[in-house]
Design a protein around this motif. Sequence first.
Motif, PDB file in Angstrom:
ATOM      1  N   UNK A 159       0.831  -1.202   0.000  1.00 54.44           N
ATOM      2  CA  UNK A 159       0.000   0.000   0.000  1.00 54.44           C
ATOM      3  C   UNK A 159       0.867   1.255   0.000  1.00 54.44           C
ATOM      4  N   UNK A 160       1.918   1.260   0.793  1.00 57.27           N
ATOM      5  CA  UNK A 160       2.827   2.399   0.845  1.00 57.27           C
ATOM      6  C   UNK A 160       3.497   2.615  -0.510  1.00 57.27           C
ATOM      7  N   UNK A 161       3.927   1.529  -1.144  1.00 56.55           N
ATOM      8  CA  UNK A 161       4.556   1.643  -2.466  1.00 56.55           C
ATOM      9  C   UNK A 161       3.554   2.143  -3.507  1.00 56.55           C
ATOM     10  N   UNK A 162       2.309   1.671  -3.429  1.00 57.81           N
ATOM     11  CA  UNK A 162       1.289   2.124  -4.383  1.00 57.81           C
ATOM     12  C   UNK A 162       0.998   3.610  -4.186  1.00 57.81           C
ATOM     13  N   UNK A 163       0.880   4.044  -2.946  1.00 58.60           N
ATOM     14  CA  UNK A 163       0.621   5.463  -2.676  1.00 58.60           C
ATOM     15  C   UNK A 163       1.803   6.328  -3.120  1.00 58.60           C
ATOM     16  N   UNK A 164       3.025   5.850  -2.883  1.00 57.64           N
ATOM     17  CA  UNK A 164       4.209   6.598  -3.305  1.00 57.64           C
ATOM     18  C   UNK A 164       4.267   6.685  -4.828  1.00 57.64           C
ATOM     19  N   UNK A 177       1.979  12.219  -9.619  1.00 54.82           N
ATOM     20  CA  UNK A 177       1.373  13.540  -9.463  1.00 54.82           C
ATOM     21  C   UNK A 177       2.432  14.637  -9.358  1.00 54.82           C
ATOM     22  N   UNK A 178       3.581  14.305  -8.773  1.00 49.27           N
ATOM     23  CA  UNK A 178       4.656  15.284  -8.616  1.00 49.27           C
ATOM     24  C   UNK A 178       5.521  15.396  -9.865  1.00 49.27           C
ATOM     25  N   UNK A 179       5.270  14.521 -10.843  1.00 49.40           N
ATOM     26  CA  UNK A 179       6.025  14.596 -12.089  1.00 49.40           C
ATOM     27  C   UNK A 179       7.384  13.930 -12.045  1.00 49.40           C
ATOM     28  N   UNK A 194      10.339  11.387 -12.843  1.00 47.10           N
ATOM     29  CA  UNK A 194      10.609  10.736 -14.132  1.00 47.10           C
ATOM     30  C   UNK A 194      10.257   9.248 -14.166  1.00 47.10           C
ATOM     31  N   UNK A 195      10.377   8.549 -13.050  1.00 40.42           N
ATOM     32  CA  UNK A 195      10.042   7.120 -13.000  1.00 40.42           C
ATOM     33  C   UNK A 195       9.120   6.847 -11.813  1.00 40.42           C
ATOM     34  N   UNK A 196       7.848   7.181 -11.943  1.00 40.53           N
ATOM     35  CA  UNK A 196       6.949   7.033 -10.789  1.00 40.53           C
ATOM     36  C   UNK A 196       6.703   5.571 -10.379  1.00 40.53           C
ATOM     37  N   UNK A 197       6.866   4.635 -11.291  1.00 44.18           N
ATOM     38  CA  UNK A 197       6.620   3.228 -10.957  1.00 44.18           C
ATOM     39  C   UNK A 197       7.760   2.581 -10.174  1.00 44.18           C
ATOM     40  N   UNK A 198       8.834   3.304  -9.944  1.00 41.88           N
ATOM     41  CA  UNK A 198      10.004   2.728  -9.272  1.00 41.88           C
ATOM     42  C   UNK A 198       9.659   2.168  -7.893  1.00 41.88           C
ATOM     43  N   UNK A 199       8.817   2.871  -7.131  1.00 44.54           N
ATOM     44  CA  UNK A 199       8.457   2.402  -5.786  1.00 44.54           C
ATOM     45  C   UNK A 199       7.732   1.063  -5.840  1.00 44.54           C
ATOM     46  N   UNK A 200       6.751   0.989  -6.710  1.00 45.69           N
ATOM     47  CA  UNK A 200       5.949  -0.232  -6.829  1.00 45.69           C
ATOM     48  C   UNK A 200       6.757  -1.366  -7.452  1.00 45.69           C
ATOM     49  N   UNK A 201       7.535  -1.059  -8.468  1.00 49.81           N
ATOM     50  CA  UNK A 201       8.376  -2.072  -9.110  1.00 49.81           C
ATOM     51  C   UNK A 201       9.366  -2.671  -8.121  1.00 49.81           C
ATOM     52  N   UNK A 202       9.967  -1.814  -7.297  1.00 50.86           N
ATOM     53  CA  UNK A 202      10.929  -2.287  -6.305  1.00 50.86           C
ATOM     54  C   UNK A 202      10.261  -3.226  -5.298  1.00 50.86           C
TER      55      UNK A 202
END
Length: 133
Positions: A52-57, A63-65, A67-75
């Motif tokens: 959940x924390x990774x999805x929210x991040x 939203x903050x723009x 360059x790689x927003x999926x990095x949190x979830x992918x990790x």
Amino acid sequence: MTRSEFDDIRAHIDAEADHPGDLLKVARSLLSDLEDARMREATLRSYYLRLLTAARATVAAEAAGYPEPLAFLTDELAKRGQLPATDDEVNRILADARTAAALLACLEHQPAGATRGGPRTRRCGGTSRSLPR
């Protein structure tokens, strides 16, 4: 613990009510099972919180723009070995997601308290618990 396992324990207690040693063994076994279940629940809750924390991040990074927003979830998914490795696996995951969404939509439209088949039927889920004799 399944309903049939509880039924087995109740039957054992009823049949062996005058043997306190057996009941003590059953009680110890139940306490051990309860402790194991609590540990599994705590572990699953921590996994859920991390995901959940990774999805929210990920959503916040998008939203903050970043360059790689999926990095949190992918990790987080990579840590659990949950990243799809092949195109076949990607297609299966997407099909599973569509099916789950359809099932959830169907459940949401079902009236509360509506059951199929009349009165509650007894279910057996797996092998029964072996009790001391």
